[in-house]
Motif scaffolding. Sequence first.
Motif, PDB file in Angstrom:
ATOM      1  N   PHE A   1      59.974  84.177  59.241  1.00 33.47           N
ATOM      2  CA  PHE A   1      59.632  83.411  58.192  1.00 33.47           C
ATOM      3  C   PHE A   1      58.794  81.549  58.281  1.00 33.47           C
ATOM      4  CE2 PHE A   1      58.249  81.640  53.987  1.00 33.47           C
ATOM      5  CZ  PHE A   1      57.950  83.083  53.134  1.00 33.47           C
ATOM      6  N   ARG A   2      59.825  81.217  58.900  1.00 31.58           N
ATOM      7  CA  ARG A   2      59.477  79.834  59.083  1.00 31.58           C
ATOM      8  C   ARG A   2      58.061  80.566  59.688  1.00 31.58           C
ATOM      9  NH1 ARG A   2      64.729  78.330  58.675  1.00 31.58           N
ATOM     10  NH2 ARG A   2      64.869  78.156  60.624  1.00 31.58           N
ATOM     11  N   ARG A   3      58.523  80.613  60.911  1.00 32.82           N
ATOM     12  CA  ARG A   3      57.626  81.026  62.049  1.00 32.82           C
ATOM     13  C   ARG A   3      56.521  81.359  61.970  1.00 32.82           C
ATOM     14  NH1 ARG A   3      60.085  83.598  67.406  1.00 32.82           N
ATOM     15  NH2 ARG A   3      60.989  81.405  67.878  1.00 32.82           N
ATOM     16  N   TYR A   4      56.737  82.770  61.467  1.00 34.44           N
ATOM     17  CA  TYR A   4      55.711  83.495  61.094  1.00 34.44           C
ATOM     18  C   TYR A   4      54.285  83.638  59.851  1.00 34.44           C
ATOM     19  CZ  TYR A   4      56.902  85.886  64.962  1.00 34.44           C
ATOM     20  OH  TYR A   4      57.196  86.335  66.803  1.00 34.44           O
ATOM     21  N   VAL A   5      55.359  82.964  58.349  1.00 34.86           N
ATOM     22  CA  VAL A   5      54.530  82.617  57.572  1.00 34.86           C
ATOM     23  C   VAL A   5      54.181  80.937  56.739  1.00 34.86           C
ATOM     24  CG1 VAL A   5      54.247  83.270  55.105  1.00 34.86           C
ATOM     25  CG2 VAL A   5      55.464  84.499  56.793  1.00 34.86           C
ATOM     26  N   ALA A   6      55.493  80.638  57.055  1.00 34.42           N
ATOM     27  CA  ALA A   6      55.647  78.750  55.955  1.00 34.42           C
ATOM     28  C   ALA A   6      54.970  78.388  56.413  1.00 34.42           C
ATOM     29  CB  ALA A   6      56.996  78.925  56.086  1.00 34.42           C
ATOM     30  N   TRP A   7      54.296  78.346  58.243  1.00 29.68           N
ATOM     31  CA  TRP A   7      54.026  76.973  58.733  1.00 29.68           C
ATOM     32  C   TRP A   7      52.538  77.758  58.650  1.00 29.68           C
ATOM     33  CZ3 TRP A   7      49.258  78.193  61.556  1.00 29.68           C
ATOM     34  CH2 TRP A   7      48.923  80.452  62.025  1.00 29.68           C
ATOM     35  N   GLN A   8      51.514  79.091  57.147  1.00 31.64           N
ATOM     36  CA  GLN A   8      50.429  79.246  57.219  1.00 31.64           C
ATOM     37  C   GLN A   8      50.160  78.988  55.022  1.00 31.64           C
ATOM     38  OE1 GLN A   8      48.288  82.284  58.730  1.00 31.64           O
ATOM     39  NE2 GLN A   8      49.708  83.210  59.618  1.00 31.64           N
ATOM     40  N   GLY A   9      52.076  78.561  54.684  1.00 36.27           N
ATOM     41  CA  GLY A   9      51.885  78.692  53.376  1.00 36.27           C
ATOM     42  C   GLY A   9      50.849  77.522  52.674  1.00 36.27           C
ATOM     43  N   LYS A  10      50.296  76.552  52.701  1.00 33.28           N
ATOM     44  CA  LYS A  10      49.431  76.067  52.735  1.00 33.28           C
ATOM     45  C   LYS A  10      48.123  76.733  51.979  1.00 33.28           C
ATOM     46  CE  LYS A  10      51.211  71.023  53.602  1.00 33.28           C
ATOM     47  NZ  LYS A  10      52.820  71.508  53.234  1.00 33.28           N
ATOM     48  N   GLN A  11      47.923  77.471  52.710  1.00 36.09           N
ATOM     49  CA  GLN A  11      46.470  78.296  52.799  1.00 36.09           C
ATOM     50  C   GLN A  11      46.601  79.573  52.175  1.00 36.09           C
ATOM     51  OE1 GLN A  11      45.825  79.339  57.253  1.00 36.09           O
ATOM     52  NE2 GLN A  11      46.041  76.611  57.087  1.00 36.09           N
ATOM     53  N   LEU A  12      47.555  79.235  51.647  1.00 38.88           N
ATOM     54  CA  LEU A  12      47.849  80.562  50.664  1.00 38.88           C
ATOM     55  C   LEU A  12      48.001  80.842  48.717  1.00 38.88           C
ATOM     56  CD1 LEU A  12      50.356  82.513  53.414  1.00 38.88           C
ATOM     57  CD2 LEU A  12      47.967  82.680  52.719  1.00 38.88           C
ATOM     58  N   LYS A  13      48.229  81.375  48.076  1.00 44.68           N
ATOM     59  CA  LYS A  13      48.155  81.506  46.798  1.00 44.68           C
ATOM     60  C   LYS A  13      49.098  82.326  46.917  1.00 44.68           C
ATOM     61  CE  LYS A  13      43.429  80.215  45.797  1.00 44.68           C
ATOM     62  NZ  LYS A  13      42.659  80.265  47.258  1.00 44.68           N
ATOM     63  N   TRP A  14      50.489  81.978  46.003  1.00 44.41           N
ATOM     64  CA  TRP A  14      51.590  82.317  46.075  1.00 44.41           C
ATOM     65  C   TRP A  14      52.165  82.814  43.962  1.00 44.41           C
ATOM     66  CZ3 TRP A  14      55.047  83.733  50.015  1.00 44.41           C
ATOM     67  CH2 TRP A  14      54.447  82.727  51.003  1.00 44.41           C
ATOM     68  N   ALA A  15      52.005  84.239  43.713  1.00 46.89           N
ATOM     69  CA  ALA A  15      52.649  84.192  42.611  1.00 46.89           C
ATOM     70  C   ALA A  15      53.833  84.819  42.579  1.00 46.89           C
ATOM     71  CB  ALA A  15      51.361  86.241  42.300  1.00 46.89           C
ATOM     72  N   THR A  16      54.804  84.513  41.563  1.00 48.01           N
ATOM     73  CA  THR A  16      55.785  85.011  40.678  1.00 48.01           C
ATOM     74  C   THR A  16      55.804  85.369  39.070  1.00 48.01           C
ATOM     75  OG1 THR A  16      57.193  82.715  39.792  1.00 48.01           O
ATOM     76  CG2 THR A  16      56.674  83.435  42.693  1.00 48.01           C
ATOM     77  N   PHE A  17      57.010  86.264  38.902  1.00 48.57           N
ATOM     78  CA  PHE A  17      57.391  86.541  37.736  1.00 48.57           C
ATOM     79  C   PHE A  17      58.024  85.901  37.533  1.00 48.57           C
ATOM     80  CE2 PHE A  17      57.464  88.685  33.518  1.00 48.57           C
ATOM     81  CZ  PHE A  17      55.909  88.749  32.803  1.00 48.57           C
ATOM     82  N   HIS A  18      58.227  85.180  36.210  1.00 51.05           N
ATOM     83  CA  HIS A  18      59.856  84.461  35.871  1.00 51.05           C
ATOM     84  C   HIS A  18      60.696  84.347  37.350  1.00 51.05           C
ATOM     85  CE1 HIS A  18      63.689  85.133  33.083  1.00 51.05           C
ATOM     86  NE2 HIS A  18      63.411  83.678  33.797  1.00 51.05           N
ATOM     87  N   GLY A  19      59.648  83.244  38.051  1.00 51.93           N
ATOM     88  CA  GLY A  19      59.721  83.021  39.216  1.00 51.93           C
ATOM     89  C   GLY A  19      60.713  82.164  39.333  1.00 51.93           C
TER      90      GLY A  19
ATOM     91  N   LEU B   1      60.403  70.604  48.152  1.00 49.98           N
ATOM     92  CA  LEU B   1      61.006  71.664  49.279  1.00 49.98           C
ATOM     93  C   LEU B   1      60.213  73.119  48.652  1.00 49.98           C
ATOM     94  CD1 LEU B   1      64.666  72.174  49.972  1.00 49.98           C
ATOM     95  CD2 LEU B   1      63.309  71.548  51.475  1.00 49.98           C
ATOM     96  N   VAL B   2      59.257  73.383  47.456  1.00 48.79           N
ATOM     97  CA  VAL B   2      58.796  74.878  47.709  1.00 48.79           C
ATOM     98  C   VAL B   2      56.933  74.329  47.937  1.00 48.79           C
ATOM     99  CG1 VAL B   2      57.597  75.993  46.396  1.00 48.79           C
ATOM    100  CG2 VAL B   2      60.437  75.443  46.141  1.00 48.79           C
ATOM    101  N   ARG B   3      57.335  72.695  47.639  1.00 44.35           N
ATOM    102  CA  ARG B   3      56.462  72.535  48.045  1.00 44.35           C
ATOM    103  C   ARG B   3      55.543  72.049  49.327  1.00 44.35           C
ATOM    104  NH1 ARG B   3      52.218  71.001  44.721  1.00 44.35           N
ATOM    105  NH2 ARG B   3      53.076  70.248  41.926  1.00 44.35           N
ATOM    106  N   GLY B   4      56.551  72.143  50.064  1.00 46.30           N
ATOM    107  CA  GLY B   4      56.484  71.996  51.899  1.00 46.30           C
ATOM    108  C   GLY B   4      56.591  73.314  52.358  1.00 46.30           C
ATOM    109  N   PHE B   5      57.397  74.231  52.044  1.00 49.48           N
ATOM    110  CA  PHE B   5      57.206  75.543  52.528  1.00 49.48           C
ATOM    111  C   PHE B   5      55.726  76.052  51.919  1.00 49.48           C
ATOM    112  CE2 PHE B   5      61.584  74.871  52.878  1.00 49.48           C
ATOM    113  CZ  PHE B   5      62.046  74.964  54.224  1.00 49.48           C
ATOM    114  N   LEU B   6      55.393  76.272  50.807  1.00 46.07           N
ATOM    115  CA  LEU B   6      54.583  77.496  49.634  1.00 46.07           C
ATOM    116  C   LEU B   6      53.330  76.488  49.894  1.00 46.07           C
ATOM    117  CD1 LEU B   6      56.949  79.391  47.986  1.00 46.07           C
ATOM    118  CD2 LEU B   6      56.328  79.856  50.215  1.00 46.07           C
ATOM    119  N   GLY B   7      53.165  75.056  49.426  1.00 46.52           N
ATOM    120  CA  GLY B   7      51.686  74.480  49.813  1.00 46.52           C
ATOM    121  C   GLY B   7      51.672  74.977  48.021  1.00 46.52           C
ATOM    122  N   ASP B   8      50.159  74.278  47.556  1.00 39.84           N
ATOM    123  CA  ASP B   8      49.728  74.272  46.448  1.00 39.84           C
ATOM    124  C   ASP B   8      49.613  75.044  44.868  1.00 39.84           C
ATOM    125  OD1 ASP B   8      49.994  71.163  47.584  1.00 39.84           O
ATOM    126  OD2 ASP B   8      48.566  70.392  47.750  1.00 39.84           O
ATOM    127  N   GLU B   9      49.331  75.722  45.502  1.00 37.82           N
ATOM    128  CA  GLU B   9      49.138  76.874  45.031  1.00 37.82           C
ATOM    129  C   GLU B   9      50.228  78.153  44.718  1.00 37.82           C
ATOM    130  OE1 GLU B   9      45.667  77.789  44.238  1.00 37.82           O
ATOM    131  OE2 GLU B   9      44.885  77.138  45.816  1.00 37.82           O
TER     132      GLU B   9
END
Length: 263
Positions: free
Chosen positions: A137-155, A181-189
């Motif tokens: 996940f860190r290798r293939y997803v998290a490094w691009q996290g800042k360009q992604l928009k993340w949605a949860t429900f009761h997250g 830590l959440v911002r560091g891995f997933l970005g601002d959105e």
Amino acid sequence: MLSSEIINVWPHNLMSEFIRINNCVSLFPYVSIDTKFPGTVYHQINIPKHSMESLSPAEFYAVMKRNVDALKLIQLGLTLSSSDGRSHYSWEFNFWDFDSDRDLQNPESVSFLKRQEIDFLKNKQQGIESWVFALLFRRYVAWQGKQLKWATFHGPYDLGFLIKILTGMELPESLDGFMMLVRGFLGDEVYDLKKVVRDFGLGGGLEGVVRSLNLERVTGRRHKAGSDSLMIMRVFFELKGKCSEEEMNRILQRFKYRLYGLS
């Protein structure tokens, strides 16, 4: 074109599916996640479970941290969607970590998940080790996290278990440390739709919102991580279609990191 398939991920296809995810994220910048775990076992003294809303963010986080630190993840669902919501792909990662015969759990929650056809024995015998998932996940997803928009429900718990396995450590002592830590891995959105739906006159759990929006679950079972992550994404785009792009952007701006119980 919507893909109704939910890809079940086990050790034998873990690497190939992460490579596929890596190849998709530039065209599918919306991500939703859902987790399944063995319930909650710790609660604030003198506060009923259904009254957790009355806790301050710091109190809510303290209870959440105690549960996440003590419990083990069972499934993680991940859905990627195109910007127009017309194309998406979903994965369900099945973890080895939890042993239903030995590990700490809420028995009612585990019985409920068994009724949703989660195969705990198969997970224990054939599941993914969370540290391997974290590495990929860190290798293939998290490094691009800042360009992604993340949605949860009761997250909060979904994000809590994700951060726990990505760091391989207990959650930070403070809510601020966790949010960093959440911002560091997933970005601002990062959005919690349980908060957002209130602006549309909706409330309750994911299933209630799905019914209110007249959405049909076309694949998978309720309360399994892959299918629920897909429904979270569908709720997001259904809400997006109910207002202008400008209005939705204003709503999302207001709800960035407004996580249920933690803000």
